[in-house]
Design a protein around this motif. Structure first.
Motif, PDB file in Angstrom:
ATOM      1  N   LYS A 263      -3.447  16.624  -0.158  1.00  0.00           N
ATOM      2  CA  LYS A 263      -4.829  16.176  -0.278  1.00  0.00           C
ATOM      3  C   LYS A 263      -4.945  14.960  -1.173  1.00  0.00           C
ATOM      4  O   LYS A 263      -5.625  13.984  -0.839  1.00  0.00           O
ATOM      5  N   ARG A 264      -4.242  14.994  -2.312  1.00  0.00           N
ATOM      6  CA  ARG A 264      -4.309  13.845  -3.218  1.00  0.00           C
ATOM      7  C   ARG A 264      -3.663  12.617  -2.591  1.00  0.00           C
ATOM      8  O   ARG A 264      -4.157  11.497  -2.735  1.00  0.00           O
ATOM      9  N   TYR A 265      -2.556  12.822  -1.876  1.00  0.00           N
ATOM     10  CA  TYR A 265      -1.892  11.696  -1.212  1.00  0.00           C
ATOM     11  C   TYR A 265      -2.821  11.055  -0.189  1.00  0.00           C
ATOM     12  O   TYR A 265      -2.911   9.824  -0.087  1.00  0.00           O
ATOM     13  N   GLN A 266      -3.533  11.876   0.580  1.00  0.00           N
ATOM     14  CA  GLN A 266      -4.488  11.341   1.554  1.00  0.00           C
ATOM     15  C   GLN A 266      -5.572  10.516   0.871  1.00  0.00           C
ATOM     16  O   GLN A 266      -5.931   9.431   1.343  1.00  0.00           O
ATOM     17  N   ILE A 267      -6.093  11.028  -0.235  1.00  0.00           N
ATOM     18  CA  ILE A 267      -7.133  10.291  -0.952  1.00  0.00           C
ATOM     19  C   ILE A 267      -6.597   8.972  -1.480  1.00  0.00           C
ATOM     20  O   ILE A 267      -7.249   7.920  -1.367  1.00  0.00           O
ATOM     21  N   GLU A 268      -5.385   8.998  -2.061  1.00  0.00           N
ATOM     22  CA  GLU A 268      -4.789   7.766  -2.582  1.00  0.00           C
ATOM     23  C   GLU A 268      -4.561   6.753  -1.464  1.00  0.00           C
ATOM     24  O   GLU A 268      -4.782   5.549  -1.639  1.00  0.00           O
ATOM     25  N   MET A 269      -4.121   7.235  -0.306  1.00  0.00           N
ATOM     26  CA  MET A 269      -3.912   6.339   0.835  1.00  0.00           C
ATOM     27  C   MET A 269      -5.241   5.749   1.309  1.00  0.00           C
ATOM     28  O   MET A 269      -5.324   4.565   1.659  1.00  0.00           O
ATOM     29  N   ARG A 270      -6.277   6.562   1.332  1.00  0.00           N
ATOM     30  CA  ARG A 270      -7.591   6.064   1.748  1.00  0.00           C
ATOM     31  C   ARG A 270      -8.117   5.019   0.774  1.00  0.00           C
ATOM     32  O   ARG A 270      -8.702   4.011   1.180  1.00  0.00           O
ATOM     33  N   MET A 271      -7.912   5.262  -0.517  1.00  0.00           N
ATOM     34  CA  MET A 271      -8.366   4.305  -1.511  1.00  0.00           C
ATOM     35  C   MET A 271      -7.601   2.990  -1.392  1.00  0.00           C
ATOM     36  O   MET A 271      -8.174   1.907  -1.535  1.00  0.00           O
ATOM     37  N   GLU A 272      -6.310   3.074  -1.116  1.00  0.00           N
ATOM     38  CA  GLU A 272      -5.501   1.861  -0.939  1.00  0.00           C
ATOM     39  C   GLU A 272      -5.988   1.062   0.267  1.00  0.00           C
ATOM     40  O   GLU A 272      -6.109  -0.164   0.203  1.00  0.00           O
ATOM     41  N   LEU A 273      -6.267   1.767   1.369  1.00  0.00           N
ATOM     42  CA  LEU A 273      -6.764   1.084   2.562  1.00  0.00           C
ATOM     43  C   LEU A 273      -8.133   0.467   2.291  1.00  0.00           C
ATOM     44  O   LEU A 273      -8.408  -0.668   2.702  1.00  0.00           O
ATOM     45  N   ALA A 274      -8.993   1.185   1.587  1.00  0.00           N
ATOM     46  CA  ALA A 274     -10.321   0.654   1.265  1.00  0.00           C
ATOM     47  C   ALA A 274     -10.208  -0.612   0.427  1.00  0.00           C
ATOM     48  O   ALA A 274     -10.913  -1.602   0.677  1.00  0.00           O
ATOM     49  N   ARG A 275      -9.323  -0.601  -0.543  1.00  0.00           N
ATOM     50  CA  ARG A 275      -9.117  -1.772  -1.398  1.00  0.00           C
ATOM     51  C   ARG A 275      -8.668  -2.973  -0.567  1.00  0.00           C
ATOM     52  O   ARG A 275      -9.142  -4.094  -0.749  1.00  0.00           O
ATOM     53  N   ARG A 276      -7.750  -2.719   0.362  1.00  0.00           N
ATOM     54  CA  ARG A 276      -7.234  -3.807   1.196  1.00  0.00           C
ATOM     55  C   ARG A 276      -8.326  -4.356   2.118  1.00  0.00           C
ATOM     56  O   ARG A 276      -8.444  -5.563   2.302  1.00  0.00           O
ATOM     57  N   LEU A 277      -9.120  -3.461   2.714  1.00  0.00           N
ATOM     58  CA  LEU A 277     -10.185  -3.901   3.614  1.00  0.00           C
ATOM     59  C   LEU A 277     -11.270  -4.673   2.865  1.00  0.00           C
ATOM     60  O   LEU A 277     -11.818  -5.650   3.379  1.00  0.00           O
ATOM     61  N   LEU A 278     -11.566  -4.248   1.645  1.00  0.00           N
ATOM     62  CA  LEU A 278     -12.570  -4.960   0.853  1.00  0.00           C
ATOM     63  C   LEU A 278     -12.110  -6.373   0.525  1.00  0.00           C
ATOM     64  O   LEU A 278     -12.904  -7.316   0.505  1.00  0.00           O
ATOM     65  N   LEU A 279     -10.803  -6.524   0.274  1.00  0.00           N
ATOM     66  CA  LEU A 279     -10.267  -7.837  -0.097  1.00  0.00           C
ATOM     67  C   LEU A 279     -10.019  -8.735   1.109  1.00  0.00           C
ATOM     68  O   LEU A 279     -10.203  -9.948   1.026  1.00  0.00           O
ATOM     69  N   ASP A 280      -9.582  -8.137   2.215  1.00  0.00           N
ATOM     70  CA  ASP A 280      -9.069  -8.943   3.323  1.00  0.00           C
ATOM     71  C   ASP A 280      -9.945  -8.953   4.563  1.00  0.00           C
ATOM     72  O   ASP A 280      -9.579  -9.562   5.574  1.00  0.00           O
TER      73      ASP A 280
END
Length: 325
Positions: A263-280
């Motif tokens: 569950k934590r890994y999924q959340i961390e992956m989602r946050m990483e993707l969100a960060r990338r989408l916000l920037l790029d």
């Protein structure tokens, strides 16, 4: 990547060259991309610092094009080398490559290769690094660059620099991730039996790399599945069914190998993707939340605020703020 070049001069360190070269050529081996690769330099033959002769070095191409990647390989620095004609030719070529049409290319300085970039004026105003023994020297050579120490690598827009020797492998893996995605970089790393690394002062590695320093292929496959299905919001039960395991066994195995829960890994992956989408990307916050598999904007903000100092809107306004952390 369109083409990848490796610039080498006399006294080059073998591992500075061989490490990134191995990583990039693995792309073709795994069927990820058929990228032309060539070693180039001001001389067709040269002696490395380890006394191995390199031959059939290609001529410096008259120009580089959009999508090209150039690795500038480090050498054992001494006054004789840095005052030699081949060194001066390499510097002049780098300067001309950057000014002729300003192609959209990636520049990668491995170890003391940063000194060639610095003398060509390509590190001015950049955050960069080099081998720890030469940090002070690079600061003296390039006072208008921000040279940081105790880093494996630094990326400032289209210029990448690394601490040298084995860290050239880390740099090449991150260049692969930038070009072809995290999954491709993980495949290349696993094929070459290397892990993504960081030093104490480095920013945290991207999540897809942070929890991959284990050898369990089943868990790697589960991580691959999680990364590809973030928007679907599949839980541990569905993953367990897919891989023919009980929920309890999969949960225990995953935690033992990665150090965190599914569950934590999924959340961390989602946050990483969100960060990338916000920037790029230009996606709205609502679209980002949907792409990342969060149930609502409120759920996303609750997770974001626990991990990030800047709000999503401020991150978009200050995209380079993380470089000097």
């Amino acid at each position: 990547m369109r083409r990848v070049f490796f610039l080498v001069v006399a006294n080059a360190h073998l591992l500075d060259l061989a490490g990134p070269l191995q990583i990039i050529t693995t792309l073709k081996e795994l069927g990820i991309a058929r990228v032309p690769v060539e070693c180039v330099g001001p001389r067709t033959t040269l002696r490395t610092f380890q006394k191995v002769m390199l031959s059939d070095i290609g001529a410096l191409p008259p120009r580089l094009a959009d999508g090209d990647v150039l690795f500038v390989i480090g050498s054992k620095l001494d006054e004789t080398l840095m005052q030699s004609a081949p060194w001066a030719e390499a510097v002049a070529w780098l300067r001309s490559v950057r000014t002729s049409g300003s192609p959209a290319l990636q520049l990668c300085g491995v170890c003391t290769g940063t000194f060639l970039l610095a003398q060509a004026g390509l590190l001015s105003g950049r955050v960069c690094t080099t081998h720890h023994r030469f940090v002070r020297k690079l600061r003296h050579w390039c006072p208008d660059a921000h040279v940081v120490d105790n880093r494996v690598l630094v990326r400032d827009r289209d210029v990448w620099t690394s601490a040298g020797v084995a860290s050239g492998v880390d740099l090449a893996l991150h260049v692969v991730a930038h070009a072809y995605g995290d999954d491709a970089a993980v495949q290349v790393a696993r094929e070459n039996v290397v892990h993504f690394r960081r030093f104490g002062s480095d920013p945290e590695l991207n999540v897809p790399f942070r929890y991959r320093s284990h050898g369990n292929q089943l868990v790697h496959s589960v991580q691959d599945a999680i990364g590809k299905g973030l928007a679907s919001n599949d839980g541990c039960e569905i993953l367990a069914q897919r891989f023919g395991l009980s929920v309890r066994h999969l949960s225990r195995l995953f935690s033992a190998e990665t150090g965190i829960s599914i569950k934590r890994y999924q959340i961390e992956m989602r946050m990483e993707l969100a960060r990338r989408l916000l920037l790029d990307s230009g996606l709205t916050l609502e679209n980002v939340v949907e792409r990342c598999g969060f149930s609502s904007v409120q759920a996303f903000r609750a997770n974001w605020n626990k991990r990030e100092k800047l709000s999503p809107s401020r991150l978009r306004q200050e995209p380079d703020s993380h470089l000097l952390r």
